[in-house]
Design an enzyme around this catalytic site. Structure first.
Site, PDB file in Angstrom:
ATOM      1  N   ASN A   1       1.859 -47.918 -38.835  1.00 49.19           N
ATOM      2  CA  ASN A   1       1.068 -46.942 -38.105  1.00 49.19           C
ATOM      3  C   ASN A   1      -0.075 -47.687 -37.423  1.00 49.19           C
ATOM      4  O   ASN A   1      -0.387 -48.830 -37.767  1.00 49.19           O
ATOM      5  CB  ASN A   1       0.554 -45.824 -39.027  1.00 49.19           C
ATOM      6  CG  ASN A   1      -0.284 -46.344 -40.179  1.00 49.19           C
ATOM      7  OD1 ASN A   1      -0.394 -47.540 -40.406  1.00 49.19           O
ATOM      8  ND2 ASN A   1      -0.885 -45.448 -40.933  1.00 49.19           N
TER       9      ASN A   1
ATOM     10  N   CYS B   1       1.129 -44.178 -45.498  1.00 52.49           N
ATOM     11  CA  CYS B   1      -0.226 -44.181 -46.048  1.00 52.49           C
ATOM     12  C   CYS B   1      -0.215 -45.077 -47.283  1.00 52.49           C
ATOM     13  O   CYS B   1       0.450 -44.762 -48.269  1.00 52.49           O
ATOM     14  CB  CYS B   1      -0.668 -42.768 -46.411  1.00 52.49           C
ATOM     15  SG  CYS B   1      -2.268 -42.695 -47.235  1.00 52.49           S
ATOM     16  N   GLY B   2      -0.936 -46.192 -47.217  1.00 48.81           N
ATOM     17  CA  GLY B   2      -0.909 -47.149 -48.322  1.00 48.81           C
ATOM     18  C   GLY B   2      -1.479 -46.600 -49.614  1.00 48.81           C
ATOM     19  O   GLY B   2      -0.921 -46.808 -50.695  1.00 48.81           O
TER      20      GLY B   2
ATOM     21  N   ARG C   1      -6.825 -40.867 -37.929  1.00 47.55           N
ATOM     22  CA  ARG C   1      -6.189 -40.018 -36.929  1.00 47.55           C
ATOM     23  C   ARG C   1      -5.693 -38.721 -37.569  1.00 47.55           C
ATOM     24  O   ARG C   1      -4.970 -38.730 -38.553  1.00 47.55           O
ATOM     25  CB  ARG C   1      -5.005 -40.819 -36.348  1.00 47.55           C
ATOM     26  CG  ARG C   1      -4.079 -40.127 -35.412  1.00 47.55           C
ATOM     27  CD  ARG C   1      -2.881 -41.011 -35.097  1.00 47.55           C
ATOM     28  NE  ARG C   1      -2.187 -41.467 -36.301  1.00 47.55           N
ATOM     29  CZ  ARG C   1      -0.976 -42.025 -36.302  1.00 47.55           C
ATOM     30  NH1 ARG C   1      -0.348 -42.230 -35.167  1.00 47.55           N
ATOM     31  NH2 ARG C   1      -0.425 -42.397 -37.422  1.00 47.55           N
TER      32      ARG C   1
ATOM     33  N   CYS D   1      -8.558 -45.762 -46.727  1.00 45.05           N
ATOM     34  CA  CYS D   1      -7.291 -45.713 -45.993  1.00 45.05           C
ATOM     35  C   CYS D   1      -6.544 -46.994 -46.326  1.00 45.05           C
ATOM     36  O   CYS D   1      -7.008 -48.091 -45.994  1.00 45.05           O
ATOM     37  CB  CYS D   1      -7.535 -45.596 -44.486  1.00 45.05           C
ATOM     38  SG  CYS D   1      -6.035 -45.726 -43.490  1.00 45.05           S
ATOM     39  N   GLY D   2      -5.402 -46.871 -47.000  1.00 45.61           N
ATOM     40  CA  GLY D   2      -4.683 -48.046 -47.476  1.00 45.61           C
ATOM     41  C   GLY D   2      -4.195 -48.944 -46.359  1.00 45.61           C
ATOM     42  O   GLY D   2      -4.462 -50.154 -46.352  1.00 45.61           O
ATOM     43  N   THR D   3      -3.467 -48.381 -45.402  1.00 46.04           N
ATOM     44  CA  THR D   3      -3.010 -49.196 -44.276  1.00 46.04           C
ATOM     45  C   THR D   3      -4.202 -49.706 -43.481  1.00 46.04           C
ATOM     46  O   THR D   3      -4.166 -50.801 -42.914  1.00 46.04           O
ATOM     47  CB  THR D   3      -2.062 -48.392 -43.373  1.00 46.04           C
ATOM     48  OG1 THR D   3      -2.672 -47.140 -43.025  1.00 46.04           O
ATOM     49  CG2 THR D   3      -0.728 -48.141 -44.047  1.00 46.04           C
TER      50      THR D   3
ATOM     51  N   ASN E   1      -0.508 -35.541 -42.357  1.00 45.43           N
ATOM     52  CA  ASN E   1      -1.958 -35.641 -42.221  1.00 45.43           C
ATOM     53  C   ASN E   1      -2.617 -34.304 -42.552  1.00 45.43           C
ATOM     54  O   ASN E   1      -1.957 -33.254 -42.615  1.00 45.43           O
ATOM     55  CB  ASN E   1      -2.338 -36.037 -40.792  1.00 45.43           C
ATOM     56  CG  ASN E   1      -1.978 -37.471 -40.462  1.00 45.43           C
ATOM     57  OD1 ASN E   1      -2.186 -38.358 -41.275  1.00 45.43           O
ATOM     58  ND2 ASN E   1      -1.447 -37.693 -39.274  1.00 45.43           N
TER      59      ASN E   1
END
Length: 305
Positions: free
Chosen positions: A175, A90-91, A233, A241-243, A81
């Site tokens: 996550n 991370c997608g 986060r 944000c992919g996920t 991060n």
């Protein structure tokens, strides 16, 4: 040390090739590199490491039954991060990672081909497609299945710009994510996500928080549509944000009930991605995320004290 800057729908990353896991970057050094005023600037940093050369990569490798060697390495996405902490997955980062591996001539991938990528959340498969890359994100699940089954929410979220706490649903994509539905775009645009939203109860490892507004109509020509903003986060607000887009689509599908569909277009400040759900025989659902990835520039950096 050579680096490349990459972005996927505005989620941006410092990418570094480190096949032998020789680099030992501290959390403070990663945070400095990701700092937008004193460093390169990014939402996160990704090291491309041969899985068998990394302790974290080898641990994931052992769970897959696959083999990684010097002659034929499998690649571990060592993702950090923006504050330097290690993250599971991370997608958007996986798409950027695949694009980076190709540019570095570490792999060959033609349209229709697939590539295994190891992450701390497990094995992910990336497929080269016309619009960029499609990532097999694994199975989504509820973080608190009992609470979710009772009321389709498991927590309350307070954010700057909201007068009252809002009910939310927490989804795991490897996550943690907590998804909040808002009534309209003015409510979404009125949020100040420079301040971290307060989640009660917060999942054990913290959580990313997504705020979503369904389109009107929600489904058109068999495709669901939502708009989203996210506070990540350890990072703050990001353009994507992919996920998080996968978690947002999963939560909206739960809330939609009989109106749920399998394909979703999720609009984020950095662009648009497609999320697809496929049923499995064990009643779970696999998730695929597709969208673009771009390498923006490369350079050399020197870490000074």
């Amino acid at each position: 040390m050579r680096f490349t800057k990459a972005q996927a729908t505005g989620n941006d990353f410092v990418m570094i090739s480190d096949p032998g896991a020789a680099l030992e970057l501290s959390s403070a050094e990663v945070a400095r590199l990701c700092d937008r005023h004193f460093g390169i600037g990014a939402d996160g940093l990704i090291l491309a490491v041969a899985a068998h050369q990394s302790d974290d990569g080898a641990a994931v490798l052992s769970e897959t039954g696959l083999t990684s060697t010097q002659e034929a390495p499998l690649w571990f996405m060592d993702y950090r991060n923006g504050d330097g902490t290690k993250a599971e997955m991370c997608g958007n980062g996986v798409r950027a990672f695949a694009h980076f591996l190709i540019a570095e001539r570490l792999v060959e991938l033609h349209e229709g081909d697939s590539l295994p990528v190891l992450t701390r959340a497990g094995l992910r498969t990336v497929r080269k497609v016309r619009e960029g890359y499609a990532v097999g994100m694994g199975v989504w699940s509820f973080i608190d299945p009992e609470m979710a089954a009772e009321s389709a929410s498991d927590s309350l979220v307070q954010a700057t710009g909201l007068t009252d706490p809002r009910p939310a649903l927490s989804i795991s994509m490897g996550n943690p994510h907590t998804v909040v539905a808002l009534p309209d775009h003015s409510a979404l645009e009125g949020l100040d996500l420079n301040n971290a939203p307060k989640v009660e109860p917060v999942p054990p490892n913290g959580t990313n928080v997504e705020f979503v507004v369904p389109a009107d109509p929600l489904v058109a020509e068999g495709v669901g549509r939502v708009s989203m903003r996210v506070h990540e986060r350890g990072v703050g607000e990001t353009l994507s944000c992919g996920t998080g887009t996968c978690a947002a689509a999963a939560a909206v599908r739960v809330w939609a009930g009989a109106d749920a569909v399998d394909t979703w277009q999720v609009s984020v400040p950095g662009g648009e991605v497609t999320v697809r759900f496929t049923a499995r025989t064990d009643n779970a659902e696999d998730v695929e995320l597709s969208g673009p990835a771009v390498l923006t520039y490369s350079g050399e950096l020197i870490l000074e004290g």
